[in-house]
Design a protein around this motif. Structure first.
Motif, PDB file in Angstrom:
ATOM      1  N   LEU A  63       0.984  -1.345  -0.012  1.00 17.09           N
ATOM      2  CA  LEU A  63      -0.042  -0.085  -0.190  1.00 17.09           C
ATOM      3  C   LEU A  63       0.793   1.153   0.055  1.00 17.09           C
ATOM      4  CD1 LEU A  63      -3.041  -0.463   2.381  1.00 17.09           C
ATOM      5  CD2 LEU A  63      -2.673  -1.024  -0.401  1.00 17.09           C
ATOM      6  N   ASP A  64       2.192   0.838   0.086  1.00 17.70           N
ATOM      7  CA  ASP A  64       2.919   2.135   0.268  1.00 17.70           C
ATOM      8  C   ASP A  64       3.122   2.537  -0.657  1.00 17.70           C
ATOM      9  OD1 ASP A  64       3.433   2.120   3.366  1.00 17.70           O
ATOM     10  OD2 ASP A  64       5.012   0.777   2.961  1.00 17.70           O
ATOM     11  N   GLY A  65       2.862   1.964  -2.543  1.00 18.93           N
ATOM     12  CA  GLY A  65       3.171   2.251  -3.248  1.00 18.93           C
ATOM     13  C   GLY A  65       2.166   3.047  -4.482  1.00 18.93           C
ATOM     14  N   PHE A  66       0.779   3.260  -3.034  1.00 19.22           N
ATOM     15  CA  PHE A  66      -0.097   3.411  -3.162  1.00 19.22           C
ATOM     16  C   PHE A  66      -0.705   5.017  -3.000  1.00 19.22           C
ATOM     17  CE2 PHE A  66      -0.150  -0.154  -5.880  1.00 19.22           C
ATOM     18  CZ  PHE A  66      -0.363  -0.030  -6.471  1.00 19.22           C
ATOM     19  N   HIS A  67       0.685   5.853  -1.325  1.00 21.93           N
ATOM     20  CA  HIS A  67       0.118   6.682  -0.763  1.00 21.93           C
ATOM     21  C   HIS A  67      -0.644   7.895  -1.617  1.00 21.93           C
ATOM     22  CE1 HIS A  67       1.251   6.249   2.921  1.00 21.93           C
ATOM     23  NE2 HIS A  67       2.574   5.916   3.024  1.00 21.93           N
ATOM     24  N   THR A  68      -1.096   8.980  -0.969  1.00 19.84           N
ATOM     25  CA  THR A  68      -1.659   9.944  -1.568  1.00 19.84           C
ATOM     26  C   THR A  68      -0.451  11.464  -1.762  1.00 19.84           C
ATOM     27  OG1 THR A  68      -2.706  10.670   0.192  1.00 19.84           O
ATOM     28  CG2 THR A  68      -4.418  10.335  -1.379  1.00 19.84           C
ATOM     29  N   SER A  69      -1.083  12.403  -2.370  1.00 19.95           N
ATOM     30  CA  SER A  69       0.066  13.330  -2.142  1.00 19.95           C
ATOM     31  C   SER A  69      -0.280  14.412  -0.264  1.00 19.95           C
ATOM     32  CB  SER A  69       0.585  14.517  -3.720  1.00 19.95           C
ATOM     33  OG  SER A  69      -0.741  15.089  -3.354  1.00 19.95           O
ATOM     34  N   ARG A  70       1.113  14.945  -0.250  1.00 20.61           N
ATOM     35  CA  ARG A  70       1.284  15.619   0.790  1.00 20.61           C
ATOM     36  C   ARG A  70       0.124  16.060   0.871  1.00 20.61           C
ATOM     37  NH1 ARG A  70       6.214  14.912   0.652  1.00 20.61           N
ATOM     38  NH2 ARG A  70       7.876  13.264   1.674  1.00 20.61           N
ATOM     39  N   SER A  83      -6.653  12.040   9.664  1.00 20.23           N
ATOM     40  CA  SER A  83      -6.234  12.319   8.344  1.00 20.23           C
ATOM     41  C   SER A  83      -5.819  11.750   7.947  1.00 20.23           C
ATOM     42  CB  SER A  83      -5.875  13.616   7.920  1.00 20.23           C
ATOM     43  OG  SER A  83      -4.988  13.874   7.974  1.00 20.23           O
ATOM     44  N   TYR A  84      -4.976  10.913   8.369  1.00 16.36           N
ATOM     45  CA  TYR A  84      -4.003   9.973   7.533  1.00 16.36           C
ATOM     46  C   TYR A  84      -4.456   8.511   7.168  1.00 16.36           C
ATOM     47  CZ  TYR A  84       0.213   6.829   6.146  1.00 16.36           C
ATOM     48  OH  TYR A  84       1.306   6.142   5.777  1.00 16.36           O
ATOM     49  N   TYR A  85      -5.272   8.272   7.964  1.00 15.99           N
ATOM     50  CA  TYR A  85      -5.861   7.171   8.025  1.00 15.99           C
ATOM     51  C   TYR A  85      -7.379   7.366   7.029  1.00 15.99           C
ATOM     52  CZ  TYR A  85      -9.618   3.637   9.607  1.00 15.99           C
ATOM     53  OH  TYR A  85     -10.604   2.249   9.351  1.00 15.99           O
ATOM     54  N   ARG A  86      -7.514   8.410   7.381  1.00 16.84           N
ATOM     55  CA  ARG A  86      -8.259   9.015   5.974  1.00 16.84           C
ATOM     56  C   ARG A  86      -8.015   9.433   4.695  1.00 16.84           C
ATOM     57  NH1 ARG A  86     -12.336   6.354   9.242  1.00 16.84           N
ATOM     58  NH2 ARG A  86     -12.913   7.308  10.705  1.00 16.84           N
ATOM     59  N   ASP A  87      -7.052   9.943   4.244  1.00 20.87           N
ATOM     60  CA  ASP A  87      -6.658   9.825   3.526  1.00 20.87           C
ATOM     61  C   ASP A  87      -5.498  10.053   3.346  1.00 20.87           C
ATOM     62  OD1 ASP A  87      -9.352  11.359   3.232  1.00 20.87           O
ATOM     63  OD2 ASP A  87      -8.875  13.623   4.139  1.00 20.87           O
ATOM     64  N   GLY A  88      -4.632   8.614   3.839  1.00 16.97           N
ATOM     65  CA  GLY A  88      -3.488   8.546   3.071  1.00 16.97           C
ATOM     66  C   GLY A  88      -3.107   7.821   1.869  1.00 16.97           C
ATOM     67  N   LEU A 163      -1.310  -1.030  16.336  1.00 18.10           N
ATOM     68  CA  LEU A 163      -2.463  -0.867  15.383  1.00 18.10           C
ATOM     69  C   LEU A 163      -2.619   0.309  16.136  1.00 18.10           C
ATOM     70  CD1 LEU A 163      -4.854  -3.930  14.969  1.00 18.10           C
ATOM     71  CD2 LEU A 163      -2.028  -3.175  13.988  1.00 18.10           C
ATOM     72  N   ASP A 164      -3.047   1.135  14.609  1.00 21.31           N
ATOM     73  CA  ASP A 164      -3.414   2.908  14.756  1.00 21.31           C
ATOM     74  C   ASP A 164      -5.236   2.539  15.582  1.00 21.31           C
ATOM     75  OD1 ASP A 164      -3.657   5.657  14.111  1.00 21.31           O
ATOM     76  OD2 ASP A 164      -5.014   5.325  13.869  1.00 21.31           O
ATOM     77  N   PRO A 165      -5.568   2.686  16.716  1.00 20.59           N
ATOM     78  CA  PRO A 165      -5.614   2.929  17.633  1.00 20.59           C
ATOM     79  C   PRO A 165      -7.594   3.559  16.789  1.00 20.59           C
ATOM     80  CG  PRO A 165      -4.765   4.581  18.922  1.00 20.59           C
ATOM     81  CD  PRO A 165      -3.959   3.713  17.395  1.00 20.59           C
ATOM     82  N   LEU A 166      -7.541   4.225  16.247  1.00 14.05           N
ATOM     83  CA  LEU A 166      -8.344   5.083  14.917  1.00 14.05           C
ATOM     84  C   LEU A 166      -8.675   3.504  14.125  1.00 14.05           C
ATOM     85  CD1 LEU A 166     -10.980   6.403  14.032  1.00 14.05           C
ATOM     86  CD2 LEU A 166      -9.063   7.560  12.457  1.00 14.05           C
ATOM     87  N   TYR A 167      -8.005   2.513  13.404  1.00 17.44           N
ATOM     88  CA  TYR A 167      -8.367   1.659  12.787  1.00 17.44           C
ATOM     89  C   TYR A 167      -8.472   0.731  13.064  1.00 17.44           C
ATOM     90  CZ  TYR A 167      -6.600  -2.270   9.736  1.00 17.44           C
ATOM     91  OH  TYR A 167      -5.820  -3.115   8.820  1.00 17.44           O
ATOM     92  N   VAL A 168      -8.344   0.186  14.948  1.00 22.51           N
ATOM     93  CA  VAL A 168      -9.095  -1.171  15.319  1.00 22.51           C
ATOM     94  C   VAL A 168     -10.443  -0.214  15.368  1.00 22.51           C
ATOM     95  CG1 VAL A 168      -9.283  -1.893  17.747  1.00 22.51           C
ATOM     96  CG2 VAL A 168      -6.852  -1.120  17.080  1.00 22.51           C
ATOM     97  N   ALA A 169     -10.666   1.002  16.433  1.00 19.95           N
ATOM     98  CA  ALA A 169     -12.156   1.318  16.266  1.00 19.95           C
ATOM     99  C   ALA A 169     -13.119   1.007  15.316  1.00 19.95           C
ATOM    100  CB  ALA A 169     -12.306   2.474  16.929  1.00 19.95           C
ATOM    101  N   ASP A 170     -12.676   1.373  14.093  1.00 16.55           N
ATOM    102  CA  ASP A 170     -13.532   1.015  12.468  1.00 16.55           C
ATOM    103  C   ASP A 170     -13.239  -0.060  12.017  1.00 16.55           C
ATOM    104  OD1 ASP A 170     -14.575   2.719  10.366  1.00 16.55           O
ATOM    105  OD2 ASP A 170     -13.142   2.558   9.260  1.00 16.55           O
TER     106      ASP A 170
END
Length: 196
Positions: A63-70, A83-88, A163-170
Motif C-alpha cells: 500500500l506504500d506504493g499507493f499513497h496520496t500526495s502530501r 486525516s492520515y487514516y482517512r486520506d493517506g 495498530l492505530d487506535p482509530l483503525y482498530v475502532a473502525d
C-alpha cells in the motif's frame, strides 16, 4: 528453488497450504497487515517466496506504493492521525491499476506501484501481466479497513503489530482477518486460521 526448511519456512508453507485449500486455482490476492508503515513487509516478502517455491507466478506490492500526495493529505490543515487514516492512501488508483486488472487475468496489465511517497510524486507506469493462476501478496497498514475488505481472497494480521487506535475502532482487524499470525518469535511464527 527450494527454501531451507527452517521453522519459519515450514510455518509459512503451512499458511500457504491453508490458503490453497480455499483457492486452488485462479488469481489470488493475499493481504498482510503488520501495523505501521512497512510493518508487514518482511513477512509478506517471505510468504511470497514460499508461493514462488510452490511454482506460483507471484507478485509483491505494498500500500506504500499507493499513497496520496502530501498536498492532498494536508489540504484541510496539518496532517493528523485521523486525516492520515482517512486520506493517506489512494484506494481508487489501487483498485484501478492493480487490484481490478490483476483479477481480470488474461492480458490485462497491472501496476505494482503508482506513487513514491518519499519523493511525493507519481511513479512512471510499468505495466505487467501474469499467468492465469498468479498470486499477488500486498502488505500495508490499514489493509483490513472496511473499504478494502472485499479486495482480498485471504487476509493476515500480524498480532504483535502496533495498530492505530482509530483503525482498530473502525475496522476491527483482529476480528476480520482470515489468519492471525504471532511473530513474537520471528524465527517461528505461529498462525491461527479463523473459523468462518
Amino acid at each position: 528453488m527450494m527454501l531451507p526448511p527452517t521453522p519459519r519456512v515450514l510455518a509459512l508453507r503451512g499458511l500457504l497450504a491453508a490458503i490453497r485449500r480455499s483457492y486452488r486455482a485462479g488469481r489470488v490476492i493475499v493481504a498482510v497487515d503488520g501495523g505501521g508503515p512497512g510493518g508487514g513487509t518482511v513477512f509478506a516478502d517471505d510468504l511470497a517466496a514460499v508461493f514462488r517455491e510452490s511454482g506460483a507466478d507471484t507478485f509483491r506490492a505494498s500500500l506504500d506504493g499507493f499513497h496520496t500526495s502530501r498536498a492532498y493529505r494536508t489540504r484541510l490543515g496539518r496532517e493528523t492521525a485521523e486525516s492520515y487514516y482517512r486520506d493517506g492512501y489512494d484506494e481508487s488508483t489501487l483498485r484501478r491499476v492493480l487490484l481490478d486488472p490483476f483479477r481480470l487475468g488474461g492480458s490485462a496489465g497491472f501496476q505494482l506501484s503508482a506513487f513514491d511517497e518519499a519523493r511525493d510524486q507519481p511513479v512512471e507506469s510499468r505495466w505487467l501481466t501474469a499467468g492465469q493462476d498468479a498470486v499477488l501478496v500486498v502488505d500495508g497498514e490499514f489493509v483490513l479497513r472496511p473499504s478494502l475488505r472485499g479486495a482480498w481472497n485471504a487476509s493476515i494480521l500480524l498480532t504483535n503489530a502496533v495498530l492505530d487506535p482509530l483503525y482498530v475502532a473502525d475496522a476491527d482487524p483482529e476480528g476480520t482477518a482470515d489468519f492471525l499470525v504471532d511473530e513474537s518469535d520471528a524465527g517461528e511464527p505461529r498462525w491461527v486460521e479463523r473459523v468462518p
